[in-house]
Design a protein around this motif. Structure first.
Motif, PDB file in Angstrom:
ATOM      1  N   ASN A  30       0.872  -1.159   0.000  1.00  0.00           N
ATOM      2  CA  ASN A  30       0.000   0.000   0.000  1.00  0.00           C
ATOM      3  C   ASN A  30       0.916   1.218   0.000  1.00  0.00           C
ATOM      4  N   ASN A  31       0.736   2.100  -0.978  1.00  0.00           N
ATOM      5  CA  ASN A  31       1.708   3.186  -1.160  1.00  0.00           C
ATOM      6  C   ASN A  31       1.860   4.059   0.058  1.00  0.00           C
ATOM      7  N   LYS A  32       0.713   4.457   0.635  1.00  0.00           N
ATOM      8  CA  LYS A  32       0.774   5.351   1.802  1.00  0.00           C
ATOM      9  C   LYS A  32       1.489   4.668   2.955  1.00  0.00           C
ATOM     10  N   TYR A  33       1.149   3.405   3.158  1.00  0.00           N
ATOM     11  CA  TYR A  33       1.770   2.645   4.260  1.00  0.00           C
ATOM     12  C   TYR A  33       3.270   2.521   4.010  1.00  0.00           C
ATOM     13  N   GLU A  34       3.638   2.183   2.775  1.00  0.00           N
ATOM     14  CA  GLU A  34       5.060   2.037   2.425  1.00  0.00           C
ATOM     15  C   GLU A  34       5.813   3.339   2.653  1.00  0.00           C
TER      16      GLU A  34
END
Ligand SMILES: Cc1cc2nc3c(=O)[nH]c(=O)nc-3n(C[C@H](O)[C@H](O)[C@H](O)COP(=O)(O)O)c2cc1C
Length: 365
Positions: A30-34
């Protein structure tokens, strides 16, 4: 729908409830999580600055330590070349940790990260425990970026199945040495027979916890079922970290209630233990806050050393969390009245998504 069928469907990535199909996400990219993970789990870019800047960076390194249920039960006060660390009791877990043992062990883990990070900033950390608080005072030394310091942002608790490979004898010695401290002893196991016996205690402890509704509720309260929830709280146990699928919160709750059973958990632990190269118990000489902190420090050093050697590790604390099992386990270890603080398995395994941490400003008072 029968429970077995339900679980199989959940693992496959879809679930049908009331005629609607819901998707479970096994792909935790998940981009935001990454992005958040990359910000959090990074080394400093600057190793000098004002007192406040340096102390704040050391607090940031402290927050990367292991901590029970990822509640991050710590508060830091910055002084002139000093940091005080105290418990944040609003983040205690009264069911699994009624005497706050894990809270103080977590503070010990944070302290140990500070000790190693300080060297990279040209500071020697002198640690003392006063009035249930940890005081860290610093004095200048030459800058040293040790391998344990380098390992801080790489360490994680890897709560999945490993590959069963053995660890070489010289590396086991290095691991054992890393955990040594006055007032703390360790027992390291790699024999299949010993691992099977430890597994029996693990299953007994786990069964007791799974039958305890209050334990299960407390655990569930700290689970974050999807990346948005994980980012919103920036604490707790994000399901993808343990290799579980992510899902909307309501669905996660539903699946948890259905699939999180005594049997499924015991089966998981059997597989995980049998895939591990060894286990290590941390035993303190006295059952005091000072020793719980020492045990946390000893574990964190072990964890950093394991990480530096390319090893993974995870806690298997059930036998030491359930008082009755703890007493039986103490008999097995032959440690008399002494307390086993922590129990950890290790081996070679995959890299999993890292856990989040709250912003540094939220833990500084
Ligand atoms: C004192 C203490 C007790 C812990 N107990 C357990 C445990 O029983 N089971 C487990 O899977 N993880 C346990 N953990 C690991 C935490 O869940 C983990 O450190 C936290 O989720 C943050 O993840 P990270 O260490 O990968 O950053 C414990 C950690 C500490 C410091």
């Amino acid at each position: 729908m029968k429970r077995r069928k339900f679980i199989t469907l959940a693992g496959a990535g879809t679930i049908v409830i009331g005629g609607s199909v819901y998707f479970l996400n096994n792909n935790y990219q998940n981009n935001k999580y990454e992005d958040r993970i990359n910000e959090i789990w990074s080394h400093s870019t600057k190793f000098s600055g004002s007192n406040n800047e340096v102390m704040k960076e050391l607090v940031r390194y402290a927050t990367l330590a292991a901590n029970s249920h990822n509640t991050q039960p710590w508060l830091f006060k910055i002084g002139n070349r000093s940091i005080s660390i105290s418990p944040d009791f609003s983040r205690r877990c009264p069911v699994v940790d009624p005497d706050d043992h894990h809270v103080y062990a977590s503070l010990g883990c944070a302290t140990e990260n500070i000790v190693h990070a300080a060297k990279a900033f040209g500071l020697k950390a002198n640690v003392s425990v006063q009035n249930k608080m940890i005081e860290v005072d610093f004095e200048p030394i030459s800058i040293k970026k040790t391998e344990l310091f380098q390992a801080i942002p790489k360490r994680q608790c890897t709560k999945v199945t490993y590959d069963g490979k053995k660890v070489a004898g010289n590396e086991l010695k290095i691991l054992e040495m890393s955990a040594q401290d006055e007032g703390i002893s360790t027992q390291l196991f790699t024999d299949k027979k010993d691992m099977e016996t430890i597994l029996e205690y693990l299953v007994e402890g786990n069964s007791a916890q799974m039958r305890d509704k209050a334990f299960v509720k407390e655990l569930k309260d700290w689970i974050r079922f999807n990346p948005s929830e994980a980012i919103k709280y920036s604490d707790g146990l994000y399901s993808a970290v343990s290799g579980n699928p992510t899902s909307p919160s309501w669905l996660g709750n539903f699946i948890f209630n259905m699939a999180f059973t005594e049997k499924s958990e015991n089966d998981k632990y059997m597989e995980q233990m049998r895939s591990s190269a060894g286990a290590i118990a941390f035993i303190s000489e006295q059952d005091t806050i000072e020793h719980w902190i020492k045990a946390g420090r000893s574990y964190q050093r072990f964890a950093l050393q394991a990480t530096a050697l390319g090893l993974k590790h995870a806690f298997i604390n059930q036998p030491v969390e359930v008082p009755q099992v703890r007493a039986q386990f103490a008999d097995y270890l032959g440690i008399g009245e002494r307390r086993t603080d922590l129990l950890v398995r290790f081996g070679y395994g995959p890299e999993m998504p890292k856990s989040l941490r709250r912003p540094v400003n939220e833990v500084i008072i």
